[in-house]
Design an enzyme around this catalytic site. Structure first.
Site, PDB file in Angstrom:
ATOM      1  N   LYS A 128      -4.580  -9.306  -6.886  1.00 13.41           N
ATOM      2  CA  LYS A 128      -6.113  -9.097  -6.571  1.00 13.41           C
ATOM      3  C   LYS A 128      -7.244  -8.301  -6.606  1.00 13.41           C
ATOM      4  O   LYS A 128      -6.836  -7.983  -6.948  1.00 13.41           O
ATOM      5  CB  LYS A 128      -5.281  -9.145  -5.279  1.00 13.41           C
ATOM      6  CG  LYS A 128      -6.607  -9.370  -4.131  1.00 13.41           C
ATOM      7  CD  LYS A 128      -6.189  -9.135  -2.411  1.00 13.41           C
ATOM      8  CE  LYS A 128      -6.463  -7.749  -1.999  1.00 13.41           C
ATOM      9  NZ  LYS A 128      -6.687  -7.020  -0.741  1.00 13.41           N
ATOM     10  N   LYS A 182       0.942  -1.138   0.240  1.00  7.43           N
ATOM     11  CA  LYS A 182       0.194   0.612  -0.198  1.00  7.43           C
ATOM     12  C   LYS A 182       0.648   1.265   0.243  1.00  7.43           C
ATOM     13  O   LYS A 182       0.144   2.095  -0.870  1.00  7.43           O
ATOM     14  CB  LYS A 182      -1.005   0.088   1.185  1.00  7.43           C
ATOM     15  CG  LYS A 182      -2.351  -0.784   0.920  1.00  7.43           C
ATOM     16  CD  LYS A 182      -3.434  -0.757   2.003  1.00  7.43           C
ATOM     17  CE  LYS A 182      -4.550  -2.014   1.517  1.00  7.43           C
ATOM     18  NZ  LYS A 182      -5.418  -1.549   2.688  1.00  7.43           N
ATOM     19  N   LYS A 240     -10.993  -3.063  -4.162  1.00  4.69           N
ATOM     20  CA  LYS A 240     -11.675  -1.823  -3.809  1.00  4.69           C
ATOM     21  C   LYS A 240     -10.983  -0.722  -4.627  1.00  4.69           C
ATOM     22  O   LYS A 240     -11.732   0.508  -5.294  1.00  4.69           O
ATOM     23  CB  LYS A 240     -12.418  -1.212  -2.867  1.00  4.69           C
ATOM     24  CG  LYS A 240     -13.286  -1.781  -1.992  1.00  4.69           C
ATOM     25  CD  LYS A 240     -13.405  -2.027  -0.334  1.00  4.69           C
ATOM     26  CE  LYS A 240     -13.249  -2.581   0.324  1.00  4.69           C
ATOM     27  NZ  LYS A 240     -13.562  -2.762   1.134  1.00  4.69           N
TER      28      LYS A 240
HETATM   29  P1  TYM Z   1     -10.986  -5.410   3.547  1.00  2.00           P
HETATM   30  O1  TYM Z   1     -11.888  -4.523   3.782  1.00  2.00           O
HETATM   31  O2  TYM Z   1     -10.490  -5.156   2.779  1.00  2.00           O
HETATM   32  O3  TYM Z   1     -11.721  -6.632   3.386  1.00  2.00           O
HETATM   33  C1  TYM Z   1     -12.811  -7.593   3.870  1.00  2.00           C
HETATM   34  C2  TYM Z   1     -13.041  -8.486   3.568  1.00  2.00           C
HETATM   35  O4  TYM Z   1     -12.759  -8.890   2.434  1.00  2.00           O
HETATM   36  C3  TYM Z   1     -11.637  -9.827   2.070  1.00  2.00           C
HETATM   37  N1  TYM Z   1     -10.918  -9.359   1.027  1.00  2.00           N
HETATM   38  C4  TYM Z   1     -11.089 -11.015  -0.191  1.00  2.00           C
HETATM   39  N2  TYM Z   1     -11.404 -12.311  -0.352  1.00  2.00           N
HETATM   40  C5  TYM Z   1     -11.130 -12.579  -1.447  1.00  2.00           C
HETATM   41  N3  TYM Z   1     -10.549 -12.069  -2.980  1.00  2.00           N
HETATM   42  C6  TYM Z   1     -10.542 -11.127  -2.509  1.00  2.00           C
HETATM   43  N4  TYM Z   1     -10.119 -10.090  -3.921  1.00  2.00           N
HETATM   44  C7  TYM Z   1     -10.894  -9.803  -0.618  1.00  2.00           C
HETATM   45  N5  TYM Z   1      -9.816  -8.082  -0.742  1.00  2.00           N
HETATM   46  C8  TYM Z   1     -10.764  -8.550   0.203  1.00  2.00           C
HETATM   47  C9  TYM Z   1     -10.777  -9.516   3.126  1.00  2.00           C
HETATM   48  O5  TYM Z   1      -9.639 -10.538   3.061  1.00  2.00           O
HETATM   49  C10 TYM Z   1     -11.384  -9.711   4.343  1.00  2.00           C
HETATM   50  O6  TYM Z   1     -11.714 -10.479   4.948  1.00  2.00           O
HETATM   51  N6  TYM Z   1      -7.665  -5.443   7.500  1.00  2.00           N
HETATM   52  C11 TYM Z   1      -9.237  -6.150   6.962  1.00  2.00           C
HETATM   53  C12 TYM Z   1     -10.815  -5.355   7.662  1.00  2.00           C
HETATM   54  C13 TYM Z   1     -10.039  -5.957   9.698  1.00  2.00           C
HETATM   55  C14 TYM Z   1     -10.124  -6.546  10.255  1.00  2.00           C
HETATM   56  C15 TYM Z   1     -10.147  -7.059  11.492  1.00  2.00           C
HETATM   57  C16 TYM Z   1     -10.552  -8.558   9.222  1.00  2.00           C
HETATM   58  C17 TYM Z   1     -10.062  -4.649  10.784  1.00  2.00           C
HETATM   59  N7  TYM Z   1     -10.067  -5.236  11.725  1.00  2.00           N
HETATM   60  C18 TYM Z   1     -10.152  -7.537  12.410  1.00  2.00           C
HETATM   61  C19 TYM Z   1     -10.668  -9.702  10.712  1.00  2.00           C
HETATM   62  C20 TYM Z   1     -11.044  -8.689  11.804  1.00  2.00           C
HETATM   63  C21 TYM Z   1      -9.810  -5.514   5.691  1.00  2.00           C
HETATM   64  O7  TYM Z   1      -8.748  -4.453   5.372  1.00  2.00           O
HETATM   65  O8  TYM Z   1     -10.408  -6.299   4.802  1.00  2.00           O
END
Ligand code: TYM
Length: 345
Positions: free
Chosen positions: A207, A124, A210
Site C-alpha cells: 500500500k 503496524k 505515509k
Molecule cells: P489515514 O490517516 O491513514 O488515511 C486517511 C484516509 O486515506 C485512506 N488511505 C488510502 N486510500 C487509498 N489508498 C491508499 N494507499 C491509502 N492510504 C490511506 C484511508 O483509508 C483513509 O480513508 N484510521 C483512519 C483515520 C480515522 C477514521 C476515523 C476514518 C480515524 N477515525 C473514523 C474514518 C472514520 C486512518 O488512519 O486514516
C-alpha cells in the site's frame, strides 16, 4: 451550516457522514484518491463531519513541535481540495473531548477477541507487539467513537479501513443490544472503485503509505510539478509493454497500480484505461499519467501552501468546527450516559 441548522439535525439519523485523516505525515495521492476526493463529491448530498484525528496520530510517537502544524496541513488539504468549510464541519479530534469519553465506554463494549483480529494492528506492531502503545491496540474503539458520537450513517474511507468499520458496526450493534436501545445507527462504509487502494510506486504489492521510508514510493499533495514528473518517471514497471487486457493487468501489480491511478484521476474505470493503452510503451503512458497528476495535484499543493501561511484563517475554521462538533457530540454523549446509567450527581 449554522449551529441552528445543526440543532434541527443533531438527532436526525438520515444521512450524516463522518471521516477522519491522521496528521501523522505528509498526505499522498492515496489519501486523496481513497478519501479526500470522495469527501468533496459527497458534501453535496450529506451533512459532513471531517476530522483531523490527532488522538489517533499519537498512538505512535509524534514530535510535539510538528503535530499542530501537521493538523493545520490536513485542514488546508481538505479546503484546497474543494471541501466547503462553511457547509461542513472541519475540526481536530483532540478538541472535542466527547470522542475520548465515548471511546472508553466502547472499550468496555468491544471484546478482546475482536481487537485481536485487526490486521492493521498486526501489520503496524509487527514483531514488536510487547513494545507498542496500548492506544495502537485499542485504536479501532476510538474510531468507532469518532463515528458514532455524531450518529454518522456513512463513512467514506479507503479499502484499508474496511475492517475497522466492520468493528464499528459490531460495537454499535452490541451496544444497542446490551442496553436495549436503538441509539446508534449501524454505519455503512463508502469505499469507491479505482482509488480505494493505491499502491506504492516502488512495489505494486504494498500500500502507498505515509510511513514508507522511500519518498519515491508516493506522490505527496505538496510535491512540485517537477517532483511528480520525476517520481512517475522512476515508478517501478516491468520490461513488457502495457497489458493487453484486464486478465494480464491483474498479474502485473505495478502496471495495474499505475493504470488504476490514471483511471481514478480521470474518473474512468481501470478496464477502459487498460483498453486505451493496451500494448503501448510505458514511456508514453507515464507522460500522460504525470500530466494528469500535475493537473490535479499541483493547484491543490499551491492552495494548501497559501492556506498554511494564513494561520489565523485556518485556526478560525477549526474553532468554528470545534464548536459545532461539540454541540452535536455532547447531546449524543449525554444520551449515552443516560442509557449506560451514569449518575448525574
Ligand atoms: P489515514 O490517516 O491513514 O488515511 C486517511 C484516509 O486515506 C485512506 N488511505 C488510502 N486510500 C487509498 N489508498 C491508499 N494507499 C491509502 N492510504 C490511506 C484511508 O483509508 C483513509 O480513508 N484510521 C483512519 C483515520 C480515522 C477514521 C476515523 C476514518 C480515524 N477515525 C473514523 C474514518 C472514520 C486512518 O488512519 O486514516
Amino acid at each position: 451550516m449554522s449551529l441552528k441548522d445543526l440543532s434541527k439535525t443533531s438527532m436526525n439519523k438520515s444521512k450524516r457522514i463522518f471521516s477522519g485523516v491522521q496528521p501523522s505525515g505528509d498526505l499522498h495521492i492515496g489519501n486523496y484518491l481513497g478519501a479526500i476526493k470522495n469527501f468533496v463529491s459527497l458534501q453535496k448530498e450529506y451533512e459532513c463531519f471531517f476530522c483531523v484525528v490527532d488522538l489517533h496520530a499519537i498512538t505512535v510517537w509524534q514530535d510535539p513541535q510538528q503535530l499542530a502544524h501537521k493538523t493545520r496541513e490536513v485542514t488546508a488539504a481538505f479546503i484546497a481540495s474543494g471541501i466547503d468549510s462553511d457547509k461542513n464541519v472541519l475540526f481536530s479530534q483532540s478538541q472535542v473531548p466527547q470522542h475520548a469519553q465515548l471511546a472508553w465506554i466502547f472499550s468496555c463494549v468491544a471484546r478482546m477477541g475482536w481487537l485481536n483480529r485487526m490486521t492493521q494492528f498486526k501489520d503496524k506492531a509487527g514483531k514488536d507487539k510487547e513494545n507498542v502503545s496500548v492506544g495502537l491496540f485499542s485504536y479501532p474503539t476510538l474510531m468507532a467513537a469518532d463515528i458514532l458520537v455524531y450518529l454518522a450513517t456513512h463513512v467514506p474511507v479507503g479499502e484499508d479501513q474496511k475492517q475497522h468499520l466492520e468493528l464499528t458496526r459490531d460495537i454499535a450493534q452490541k451496544f444497542n443490544n446490551d442496553f436495549k436501545t436503538d441509539l446508534f445507527p449501524v454505519p455503512e462504509p463508502l469505499i469507491f472503485g479505482e482509488g480505494a487502494r493505491v499502491m506504492s510506486l516502488r512495489d505494486g504489492t504494498k500500500k502507498m503509505s505515509k510511513s514508507d521510508s522511500s519518498d519515491y514510493s508516493r506522490i505527496m499533495l505538496n510535491d512540485t510539478a517537477d517532483e511528480i514528473v520525476q517520481k512517475i518517471r522512476k515508478a517501478k514497471t516491468d520490461p513488457h509493454t502495457l497489458p493487453a487486457n484486464m486478465k494480464e493487468a491483474y498479474k502485473r501489480p505495478e502496471a495495474f497500480n499505475l493504470l488504476s491511478i490514471f483511471a481514478s484521476f480521470n474518473n474512468k474505470s481501470t478496464e477502459d484505461v487498460v483498453e486505451q493503452y493496451a500494448g503501448k510503451e510505458f514511456s508514453s503512458f507515464k507522460k500522460d499519467l504525470a500530466d494528469v497528476i500535475v493537473d490535479k495535484i499541483d493547484p491543490i499543493g499551491k492552495e494548501m501552501q497559501k492556506l498554511i501561511d494564513d494561520k489565523p484563517y485556518l485556526d478560525g475554521i477549526m474553532k468554528k468546527g470545534k464548536e459545532k462538533a461539540i454541540y452535536v457530540a455532547d447531546s449524543v454523549l449525554s444520551k449515552v450516559y443516560d442509557v449506560v446509567g451514569f449518575s448525574k450527581t
